[in-house]
Write a protein that holds these residues in place. Structure first.
Motif, PDB file in Angstrom:
ATOM      1  N   HIS A 139       0.826  -1.209   0.000  1.00  0.00           N
ATOM      2  CA  HIS A 139       0.000   0.000   0.000  1.00  0.00           C
ATOM      3  C   HIS A 139       0.858   1.256   0.000  1.00  0.00           C
ATOM      4  N   ALA A 140       1.892   1.262   0.802  1.00  0.00           N
ATOM      5  CA  ALA A 140       2.694   2.461   0.957  1.00  0.00           C
ATOM      6  C   ALA A 140       3.366   2.868  -0.339  1.00  0.00           C
ATOM      7  N   SER A 141       3.677   1.901  -1.219  1.00  0.00           N
ATOM      8  CA  SER A 141       4.341   2.215  -2.473  1.00  0.00           C
ATOM      9  C   SER A 141       3.378   2.323  -3.635  1.00  0.00           C
ATOM     10  N   SER A 142       2.099   2.066  -3.381  1.00  0.00           N
ATOM     11  CA  SER A 142       1.112   2.113  -4.461  1.00  0.00           C
ATOM     12  C   SER A 142       0.944   3.525  -4.974  1.00  0.00           C
ATOM     13  N   GLU A 143       0.600   3.645  -6.301  1.00  0.00           N
ATOM     14  CA  GLU A 143       0.342   4.957  -6.882  1.00  0.00           C
ATOM     15  C   GLU A 143      -0.944   5.565  -6.353  1.00  0.00           C
ATOM     16  N   SER A 144      -1.753   4.751  -5.682  1.00  0.00           N
ATOM     17  CA  SER A 144      -3.040   5.255  -5.233  1.00  0.00           C
ATOM     18  C   SER A 144      -2.949   6.007  -3.915  1.00  0.00           C
ATOM     19  N   VAL A 145      -1.791   6.043  -3.274  1.00  0.00           N
ATOM     20  CA  VAL A 145      -1.669   6.727  -1.998  1.00  0.00           C
ATOM     21  C   VAL A 145      -0.424   7.595  -1.996  1.00  0.00           C
ATOM     22  N   LYS A 146      -0.494   8.682  -1.258  1.00  0.00           N
ATOM     23  CA  LYS A 146       0.641   9.573  -1.097  1.00  0.00           C
ATOM     24  C   LYS A 146       0.769   9.912   0.381  1.00  0.00           C
ATOM     25  N   GLU A 147       1.978   9.781   0.926  1.00  0.00           N
ATOM     26  CA  GLU A 147       2.175  10.020   2.352  1.00  0.00           C
ATOM     27  C   GLU A 147       2.465  11.500   2.575  1.00  0.00           C
ATOM     28  N   GLU A 148       1.638  12.145   3.336  1.00  0.00           N
ATOM     29  CA  GLU A 148       1.792  13.559   3.625  1.00  0.00           C
ATOM     30  C   GLU A 148       1.505  13.804   5.107  1.00  0.00           C
ATOM     31  N   ALA A 149       2.495  14.385   5.785  1.00  0.00           N
ATOM     32  CA  ALA A 149       2.338  14.804   7.183  1.00  0.00           C
ATOM     33  C   ALA A 149       1.778  13.697   8.069  1.00  0.00           C
ATOM     34  N   GLY A 150       2.308  12.492   7.882  1.00  0.00           N
ATOM     35  CA  GLY A 150       1.906  11.386   8.732  1.00  0.00           C
ATOM     36  C   GLY A 150       0.717  10.615   8.232  1.00  0.00           C
ATOM     37  N   ASP A 151      -0.104  11.223   7.376  1.00  0.00           N
ATOM     38  CA  ASP A 151      -1.244  10.522   6.800  1.00  0.00           C
ATOM     39  C   ASP A 151      -0.881   9.984   5.429  1.00  0.00           C
ATOM     40  N   ILE A 152      -1.615   8.957   5.006  1.00  0.00           N
ATOM     41  CA  ILE A 152      -1.433   8.396   3.676  1.00  0.00           C
ATOM     42  C   ILE A 152      -2.664   8.785   2.862  1.00  0.00           C
ATOM     43  N   THR A 153      -2.473   9.715   1.944  1.00  0.00           N
ATOM     44  CA  THR A 153      -3.597  10.250   1.169  1.00  0.00           C
ATOM     45  C   THR A 153      -3.941   9.306   0.034  1.00  0.00           C
ATOM     46  N   VAL A 154      -5.176   8.874   0.008  1.00  0.00           N
ATOM     47  CA  VAL A 154      -5.645   7.946  -1.012  1.00  0.00           C
ATOM     48  C   VAL A 154      -6.114   8.734  -2.232  1.00  0.00           C
ATOM     49  N   THR A 155      -5.543   8.412  -3.402  1.00  0.00           N
ATOM     50  CA  THR A 155      -5.921   9.075  -4.653  1.00  0.00           C
ATOM     51  C   THR A 155      -6.229   8.003  -5.694  1.00  0.00           C
ATOM     52  N   TRP A 156      -6.392   8.409  -6.930  1.00  0.00           N
ATOM     53  CA  TRP A 156      -6.614   7.442  -8.009  1.00  0.00           C
ATOM     54  C   TRP A 156      -5.328   6.680  -8.295  1.00  0.00           C
ATOM     55  N   GLU A 157      -5.461   5.447  -8.740  1.00  0.00           N
ATOM     56  CA  GLU A 157      -4.296   4.616  -9.055  1.00  0.00           C
ATOM     57  C   GLU A 157      -3.429   5.261 -10.134  1.00  0.00           C
ATOM     58  N   SER A 158      -4.092   5.868 -11.124  1.00  0.00           N
ATOM     59  CA  SER A 158      -3.394   6.515 -12.227  1.00  0.00           C
ATOM     60  C   SER A 158      -4.385   7.428 -12.927  1.00  0.00           C
ATOM     61  N   ALA A 159      -3.905   8.125 -13.950  1.00  0.00           N
ATOM     62  CA  ALA A 159      -4.792   9.010 -14.705  1.00  0.00           C
ATOM     63  C   ALA A 159      -5.909   8.239 -15.396  1.00  0.00           C
ATOM     64  N   SER A 160      -5.678   6.961 -15.647  1.00  0.00           N
ATOM     65  CA  SER A 160      -6.680   6.133 -16.332  1.00  0.00           C
ATOM     66  C   SER A 160      -7.387   5.160 -15.385  1.00  0.00           C
ATOM     67  N   ASP A 161      -7.319   5.417 -14.081  1.00  0.00           N
ATOM     68  CA  ASP A 161      -7.951   4.551 -13.087  1.00  0.00           C
ATOM     69  C   ASP A 161      -9.421   4.301 -13.452  1.00  0.00           C
ATOM     70  N   PRO A 162      -9.809   3.040 -13.663  1.00  0.00           N
ATOM     71  CA  PRO A 162     -11.193   2.759 -14.082  1.00  0.00           C
ATOM     72  C   PRO A 162     -12.232   3.048 -13.017  1.00  0.00           C
ATOM     73  N   THR A 163     -11.822   3.226 -11.739  1.00  0.00           N
ATOM     74  CA  THR A 163     -12.790   3.565 -10.702  1.00  0.00           C
ATOM     75  C   THR A 163     -13.153   5.047 -10.704  1.00  0.00           C
ATOM     76  N   ASN A 164     -12.371   5.853 -11.419  1.00  0.00           N
ATOM     77  CA  ASN A 164     -12.675   7.268 -11.574  1.00  0.00           C
ATOM     78  C   ASN A 164     -13.835   7.406 -12.564  1.00  0.00           C
ATOM     79  N   PRO A 165     -14.953   8.007 -12.172  1.00  0.00           N
ATOM     80  CA  PRO A 165     -16.108   8.105 -13.082  1.00  0.00           C
ATOM     81  C   PRO A 165     -15.788   8.745 -14.427  1.00  0.00           C
ATOM     82  N   LEU A 166     -14.798   9.633 -14.456  1.00  0.00           N
ATOM     83  CA  LEU A 166     -14.427  10.256 -15.726  1.00  0.00           C
ATOM     84  C   LEU A 166     -13.835   9.250 -16.701  1.00  0.00           C
TER      85      LEU A 166
END
Length: 483
Positions: free
Chosen positions: A8-35
């Motif tokens: 999880h920590a190395s996944s493109e879907s998360v970014k570690e900021e100030a102690g928290d791990i921010t969950v984002t889209w896996e990539s620009a083409s992430d199929p879970t993104n409605p766009l």
């Protein structure tokens, strides 16, 4: 949703900021993104939204169609019967100011389903009503349920379509908003003539039930922040790591704060932003004409052309044909927008508005001064068609122009416009019959046409000076600082 516990920590879907791990889209083409959803799914969800909007619009005009039998059954006057339109439209316009924050926090899906169920079930007491109080209370509640037809459908389209793809879906949205209202009298005119208001409500109950079941089957959450929040919650459950957070969770305000902003910001924009005030005033008057016509068309065509309820309903085919012509003109205007957007900015959205601004008074004058017993009824119907074509253009231009001008504050600008437009428009319906009976067909029609003529300058002035006005706006300066 596939989760990778060990990486999880190395996944493109998360970014570690100030102690928290921010969950984002896996990539620009992430199929879970409605766009990034397949176009077929996007059009299916869009179609469900269009269906809901059609049902709600049709129910408004169906009530107007069923007024004669309702008034006879309950022994009430024309004026009192019109209150059913007013109470529905007031909540229809005002409820999104409360419901929109809930869709931002809990997602569009539960608000969609709850409102669809409410709208559906309210047809039962309307059909069984034996007194005016029951009609008004159930119409009031029904307006709350139907209010998401505009607020959430428009939001859903923004969730799933990229900006450059949104032209056609939004044009269809505007078309359905008008065509749906026209379908009510066309569909139910002869039902009113032969069976009465109770049967109209039972038919609407059946249609709404079919829609609600279909909605439950295909609806998917489209609000990006809610999807990522749910993804973060799932990661916390599966890993036991409480550091996973969606950005929306960090920025989320309380429900009370969201509702306060939802209620106050549209009011603030309406009174402080000239663009919002001017366009809201213009479209509110156009909508007033729409509601007046719902009441005046049966009155005029019955008295001057000896139409029955079924034939009066067919007059509203103009409300379907008009937007067809408006839609065709907008295709050309969209090409002008694409060509001149870099030079004109949001004002490039106003080509259709300038055409519609000229067409509205032309349609009003034509409708008014061709309504004589010796003139064939098709001529004033041509005038009505021109009126509805222009209203389509005004509605579409206002929606797109305010959205482009206010970007992150677009929902507030549009909420202000929508609330004022619907509430004031509904009050116009109360004035329709007294005005036409007091001033006569030609006096009342001339008054409406004269005011429409005065409003003709609105889109031309905004096309010329809109960019200067926005440059002096505090909101515009704030938006520019975010770019």
């Amino acid at each position: 949703m596939e989760c990778k516990h060990s990486s999880h920590a190395s996944s493109e879907s998360v970014k570690e900021e100030a102690g928290d791990i921010t969950v984002t889209w896996e990539s620009a083409s992430d199929p879970t993104n409605p766009l990034n959803w397949p176009r077929g799914r996007k059009w299916l969800l869009s179609g469900i939204g269009y269906g809901f909007l059609t049902l709600v619009g049709g129910s408004v005009s169906a009530y107007s169609t069923s007024q004669p039998s309702l008034e006879r059954a309950l022994h009430i006057s024309d004026f009192v019967g019109t209150l059913g339109i007013v109470v529905f439209t007031v909540t229809y316009g005002a409820a999104p100011l409360m419901l929109a924050p809930f869709s931002e926090v809990f997602g569009r899906s539960p608000v969609y389903l709850g409102s669809a169920l409410l709208f559906w079930l309210m047809f039962i007491p309307q059909a069984l009503a034996k007194n005016l109080e029951t009609v008004l209370i159930t119409r009031f509640i029904s307006g709350i349920g139907g209010s998401t037809a505009v607020a959430l459908v428009g939001g859903t389209l923004a969730d799933i379509w990229e900006t450059h793809e949104r032209g056609l879906p939004m044009a269809l949205f505007s078309f359905v908003a008008f065509a749906g209202t026209g379908l009510g009298p066309v569909t139910f005119g002869y039902v009113e003539l032969t069976l009465g208001y109770q049967y109209i409500n039972w038919i609407l109950f059946g249609l709404s039930g079919i829609f609600t079941v279909a909605l439950m089957a295909v609806l998917r959450e489209t609000r990006a922040s809610v999807i990522l929040t749910r993804k973060a919650a799932q990661l916390r459950r599966e890993t036991g790591n409480m550091r996973y957070r969606a950005k929306a969770e960090e920025e989320r305000a309380s429900i009370s704060h969201l509702i306060k902003n939802s209620l106050s910001r549209p009011i603030y924009l309406f009174f402080t932003e000239p663009i919002v005030f001017v366009f809201t005033t213009w479209i509110t008057y156009a909508w007033g004409i729409l509601y007046i016509q719902l009441e005046s068309i049966p009155l005029i065509f019955t008295e001057l052309h000896d139409f029955n309820a079924g034939e009066n309903g067919l007059v509203f085919l103009a409300q379907i044909l008009g937007p067809v012509f408006g839609f065709a003109v907008n295709l050309w205007c969209d090409r002008l927008y694409a060509k001149n957007f870099t030079r004109k900015g949001p004002e490039g959205r106003l080509y259709i508005a300038m055409i519609a601004g000229l067409a509205l008074p032309i349609g009003c004058w034509l409708y008014t001064w061709t309504n004589w017993e010796q003139v064939h009824w098709i001529v004033p119907i041509i005038g009505i068609t021109v009126i509805y074509a222009s209203m389509f253009g005004i509605y579409l231009a206002c929606f797109n122009y305010l959205a482009d001008s206010y970007t992150i504050y677009a929902s507030s600008a549009l909420s202000a416009q929508s609330c004022v437009r619907l509430v004031v428009g509904a009050l116009f319906s109360l004035a329709a019959q007294p005005m036409y009976r007091g001033l006569g067909v030609h006096g009342a029609g001339s008054l409406l046409a004269t005011l429409a003529t005065l409003f003709t300058v609105t889109p031309f002035v905004m096309y010329r000076y809109g960019s200067r006005i926005r440059a002096q706006s505090s909101f515009a300066k704030h938006l520019a600082s975010l770019e």
